[in-house]
Write a protein that holds these residues in place. Sequence first.
Motif, PDB file in Angstrom:
ATOM      1  N   PRO A 142      -9.755  48.991  87.433  1.00  0.00           N
ATOM      2  CA  PRO A 142      -8.863  48.164  86.620  1.00  0.00           C
ATOM      3  C   PRO A 142      -9.648  47.303  85.641  1.00  0.00           C
ATOM      4  CG  PRO A 142      -8.414  47.870  88.967  1.00  0.00           C
ATOM      5  CD  PRO A 142      -9.657  48.688  88.854  1.00  0.00           C
ATOM      6  N   ARG A 143      -9.063  47.110  84.485  1.00  0.00           N
ATOM      7  CA  ARG A 143      -9.664  46.219  83.498  1.00  0.00           C
ATOM      8  C   ARG A 143      -8.545  45.512  82.747  1.00  0.00           C
ATOM      9  NH1 ARG A 143      -9.288  51.104  81.372  1.00  0.00           N
ATOM     10  NH2 ARG A 143      -8.770  51.383  79.195  1.00  0.00           N
ATOM     11  N   LEU A 144      -8.818  44.284  82.350  1.00  0.00           N
ATOM     12  CA  LEU A 144      -7.856  43.534  81.557  1.00  0.00           C
ATOM     13  C   LEU A 144      -7.973  43.967  80.105  1.00  0.00           C
ATOM     14  CD1 LEU A 144      -8.294  40.046  83.191  1.00  0.00           C
ATOM     15  CD2 LEU A 144      -6.227  41.448  83.199  1.00  0.00           C
ATOM     16  N   SER A 145      -6.829  44.088  79.463  1.00  0.00           N
ATOM     17  CA  SER A 145      -6.809  44.534  78.077  1.00  0.00           C
ATOM     18  C   SER A 145      -5.772  43.725  77.308  1.00  0.00           C
ATOM     19  CB  SER A 145      -6.472  46.024  78.029  1.00  0.00           C
ATOM     20  OG  SER A 145      -6.419  46.481  76.706  1.00  0.00           O
ATOM     21  N   ARG A 146      -6.076  43.465  76.057  1.00  0.00           N
ATOM     22  CA  ARG A 146      -5.113  42.823  75.149  1.00  0.00           C
ATOM     23  C   ARG A 146      -5.295  43.500  73.806  1.00  0.00           C
ATOM     24  NH1 ARG A 146      -5.416  36.512  74.142  1.00  0.00           N
ATOM     25  NH2 ARG A 146      -7.350  37.165  73.152  1.00  0.00           N
ATOM     26  N   HIS A 147      -4.260  44.156  73.357  1.00  0.00           N
ATOM     27  CA  HIS A 147      -4.349  44.911  72.107  1.00  0.00           C
ATOM     28  C   HIS A 147      -2.985  45.029  71.463  1.00  0.00           C
ATOM     29  CE1 HIS A 147      -2.611  48.339  74.298  1.00  0.00           C
ATOM     30  NE2 HIS A 147      -3.381  47.942  75.292  1.00  0.00           N
ATOM     31  N   ASP A 148      -2.977  45.329  70.201  1.00  0.00           N
ATOM     32  CA  ASP A 148      -1.754  45.597  69.444  1.00  0.00           C
ATOM     33  C   ASP A 148      -0.674  44.541  69.633  1.00  0.00           C
ATOM     34  OD1 ASP A 148      -2.960  48.007  68.589  1.00  0.00           O
ATOM     35  OD2 ASP A 148      -2.203  49.054  70.372  1.00  0.00           O
ATOM     36  N   GLY A 149      -1.070  43.285  69.787  1.00  0.00           N
ATOM     37  CA  GLY A 149      -0.099  42.206  69.933  1.00  0.00           C
ATOM     38  C   GLY A 149       0.472  42.033  71.333  1.00  0.00           C
TER      39      GLY A 149
ATOM     40  N   HIS B 274      -3.007  42.426  80.020  1.00  0.00           N
ATOM     41  CA  HIS B 274      -2.412  43.270  81.048  1.00  0.00           C
ATOM     42  C   HIS B 274      -3.475  44.191  81.626  1.00  0.00           C
ATOM     43  CE1 HIS B 274      -2.035  45.439  77.225  1.00  0.00           C
ATOM     44  NE2 HIS B 274      -2.111  46.567  77.930  1.00  0.00           N
ATOM     45  N   LEU B 275      -3.163  44.761  82.782  1.00  0.00           N
ATOM     46  CA  LEU B 275      -4.114  45.665  83.431  1.00  0.00           C
ATOM     47  C   LEU B 275      -4.019  47.066  82.858  1.00  0.00           C
ATOM     48  CD1 LEU B 275      -3.918  44.864  87.253  1.00  0.00           C
ATOM     49  CD2 LEU B 275      -5.882  44.581  85.746  1.00  0.00           C
ATOM     50  N   HIS B 276      -5.172  47.664  82.672  1.00  0.00           N
ATOM     51  CA  HIS B 276      -5.262  49.084  82.355  1.00  0.00           C
ATOM     52  C   HIS B 276      -6.045  49.734  83.481  1.00  0.00           C
ATOM     53  CE1 HIS B 276      -4.184  50.197  78.078  1.00  0.00           C
ATOM     54  NE2 HIS B 276      -3.833  48.929  78.158  1.00  0.00           N
ATOM     55  N   VAL B 277      -5.614  50.903  83.893  1.00  0.00           N
ATOM     56  CA  VAL B 277      -6.372  51.653  84.901  1.00  0.00           C
ATOM     57  C   VAL B 277      -6.685  53.062  84.420  1.00  0.00           C
ATOM     58  CG1 VAL B 277      -5.570  50.328  86.906  1.00  0.00           C
ATOM     59  CG2 VAL B 277      -4.285  52.354  86.151  1.00  0.00           C
ATOM     60  N   ASP B 278      -6.335  53.350  83.173  1.00  0.00           N
ATOM     61  CA  ASP B 278      -6.664  54.662  82.641  1.00  0.00           C
ATOM     62  C   ASP B 278      -8.142  54.709  82.275  1.00  0.00           C
ATOM     63  OD1 ASP B 278      -5.696  52.764  80.649  1.00  0.00           O
ATOM     64  OD2 ASP B 278      -6.186  54.317  79.185  1.00  0.00           O
ATOM     65  N   ARG B 279      -8.671  55.904  82.286  1.00  0.00           N
ATOM     66  CA  ARG B 279     -10.063  56.085  81.884  1.00  0.00           C
ATOM     67  C   ARG B 279     -10.147  55.897  80.366  1.00  0.00           C
ATOM     68  NH1 ARG B 279      -9.153  60.246  85.940  1.00  0.00           N
ATOM     69  NH2 ARG B 279     -10.355  59.646  87.761  1.00  0.00           N
ATOM     70  N   GLY B 280     -11.247  55.412  79.890  1.00  0.00           N
ATOM     71  CA  GLY B 280     -11.390  55.131  78.464  1.00  0.00           C
ATOM     72  C   GLY B 280     -11.127  56.327  77.569  1.00  0.00           C
ATOM     73  N   ASP B 281     -11.456  57.512  78.046  1.00  0.00           N
ATOM     74  CA  ASP B 281     -11.266  58.723  77.251  1.00  0.00           C
ATOM     75  C   ASP B 281     -10.002  59.490  77.658  1.00  0.00           C
ATOM     76  OD1 ASP B 281     -12.118  59.511  79.755  1.00  0.00           O
ATOM     77  OD2 ASP B 281     -13.549  61.001  79.019  1.00  0.00           O
ATOM     78  N   ALA B 282      -9.113  58.824  78.373  1.00  0.00           N
ATOM     79  CA  ALA B 282      -7.908  59.484  78.898  1.00  0.00           C
ATOM     80  C   ALA B 282      -7.004  59.959  77.769  1.00  0.00           C
ATOM     81  CB  ALA B 282      -7.133  58.528  79.800  1.00  0.00           C
TER      82      ALA B 282
ATOM     83  N   TRP C  93      -3.058  61.359  76.672  1.00  0.00           N
ATOM     84  CA  TRP C  93      -1.735  60.790  76.881  1.00  0.00           C
ATOM     85  C   TRP C  93      -1.223  60.996  78.309  1.00  0.00           C
ATOM     86  CZ3 TRP C  93       1.350  57.758  73.896  1.00  0.00           C
ATOM     87  CH2 TRP C  93       0.933  57.540  72.583  1.00  0.00           C
ATOM     88  N   ALA C  94      -1.374  62.179  78.850  1.00  0.00           N
ATOM     89  CA  ALA C  94      -0.842  62.473  80.188  1.00  0.00           C
ATOM     90  C   ALA C  94      -1.554  61.646  81.253  1.00  0.00           C
ATOM     91  CB  ALA C  94      -0.958  63.961  80.500  1.00  0.00           C
ATOM     92  N   ASP C  95      -2.890  61.596  81.201  1.00  0.00           N
ATOM     93  CA  ASP C  95      -3.639  60.800  82.180  1.00  0.00           C
ATOM     94  C   ASP C  95      -3.310  59.315  82.054  1.00  0.00           C
ATOM     95  OD1 ASP C  95      -4.906  62.823  83.581  1.00  0.00           O
ATOM     96  OD2 ASP C  95      -6.660  62.833  82.269  1.00  0.00           O
ATOM     97  N   TRP C  96      -3.226  58.831  80.825  1.00  0.00           N
ATOM     98  CA  TRP C  96      -2.850  57.434  80.599  1.00  0.00           C
ATOM     99  C   TRP C  96      -1.477  57.156  81.212  1.00  0.00           C
ATOM    100  CZ3 TRP C  96       1.513  56.506  77.520  1.00  0.00           C
ATOM    101  CH2 TRP C  96       1.865  55.158  77.387  1.00  0.00           C
ATOM    102  N   PHE C  97      -0.515  58.042  80.946  1.00  0.00           N
ATOM    103  CA  PHE C  97       0.849  57.853  81.443  1.00  0.00           C
ATOM    104  C   PHE C  97       0.885  57.894  82.968  1.00  0.00           C
ATOM    105  CE2 PHE C  97       5.064  59.517  82.597  1.00  0.00           C
ATOM    106  CZ  PHE C  97       5.860  58.519  82.036  1.00  0.00           C
ATOM    107  N   LEU C  98       0.197  58.856  83.577  1.00  0.00           N
ATOM    108  CA  LEU C  98       0.175  58.959  85.037  1.00  0.00           C
ATOM    109  C   LEU C  98      -0.483  57.735  85.666  1.00  0.00           C
ATOM    110  CD1 LEU C  98      -0.688  62.736  85.354  1.00  0.00           C
ATOM    111  CD2 LEU C  98       1.460  61.649  86.060  1.00  0.00           C
ATOM    112  N   ALA C  99      -1.618  57.300  85.125  1.00  0.00           N
ATOM    113  CA  ALA C  99      -2.323  56.148  85.686  1.00  0.00           C
ATOM    114  C   ALA C  99      -1.504  54.868  85.536  1.00  0.00           C
ATOM    115  CB  ALA C  99      -3.693  55.985  85.024  1.00  0.00           C
ATOM    116  N   SER C 100      -0.970  54.618  84.339  1.00  0.00           N
ATOM    117  CA  SER C 100      -0.226  53.369  84.121  1.00  0.00           C
ATOM    118  C   SER C 100       1.091  53.366  84.892  1.00  0.00           C
ATOM    119  CB  SER C 100       0.009  53.130  82.626  1.00  0.00           C
ATOM    120  OG  SER C 100       0.811  54.144  82.055  1.00  0.00           O
ATOM    121  N   SER C 101       1.734  54.504  84.988  1.00  0.00           N
ATOM    122  CA  SER C 101       2.994  54.596  85.744  1.00  0.00           C
ATOM    123  C   SER C 101       2.750  54.417  87.236  1.00  0.00           C
ATOM    124  CB  SER C 101       3.681  55.934  85.476  1.00  0.00           C
ATOM    125  OG  SER C 101       4.043  56.052  84.119  1.00  0.00           O
TER     126      SER C 101
END
Length: 185
Positions: free
Chosen positions: A91-98, A102-110, A112-120
């Motif tokens: 997990p890492r804290l992220s603040r972007h695009d306004g 919030h927490l992100h747990v997706d891999r940096g190079d994820a 769309w599908a991996d990002w969606f699965l991890a965040s969901s």
Amino acid sequence: MTSQGFQAVQRLIDLANAVRTHPELPREVAVSLLAHHGEGPQDLTEAALSDADLRELRGAALKMTEILTESDTDRAAVALNELLADHAAAPRLSRHDGHPWHLHVDRGDAGWADWFLASSALALAQILTEHGRATWGECAAANCRKLYHGTGPGSPRRYCSTTCASRTRVAEHRRRKQTHTSAHK
């Protein structure tokens, strides 16, 4: 529960319902839905969200449906752990695009599908731990397959809307009334 968790769960519910209704969810509908949930225009161009990405995202939404229709909390927890092990990073804290922090747990190079699965999976895991149970499911009304998320007070939710709940209660009342009338003839 943070509003970010609820936003991620609502994004999940909305995308999963859209893909269940339209398995080949058109690009314009998917882009509109993702924009509604805070994705920026620069992330939704055809270059940033390719047709292959969109296909994988649809598949990820269907995969999440397996968890959203799981009523057993222990089985849901096992499935969430598997998704987090397969798709999440530290997990890492992220603040972007306004957005606020919030927490992100997706891999940096994820993708769309991996990002969606991890965040969901993270959002559902947060809700499961906060409420001690799976607060999501598939509508119990006849002829309705909509997925829902509910955390209100009282008994666990069984319907996607008050309309489906009322329709079911009225149908049951009429059935009992008809059975009672038939029994007394």
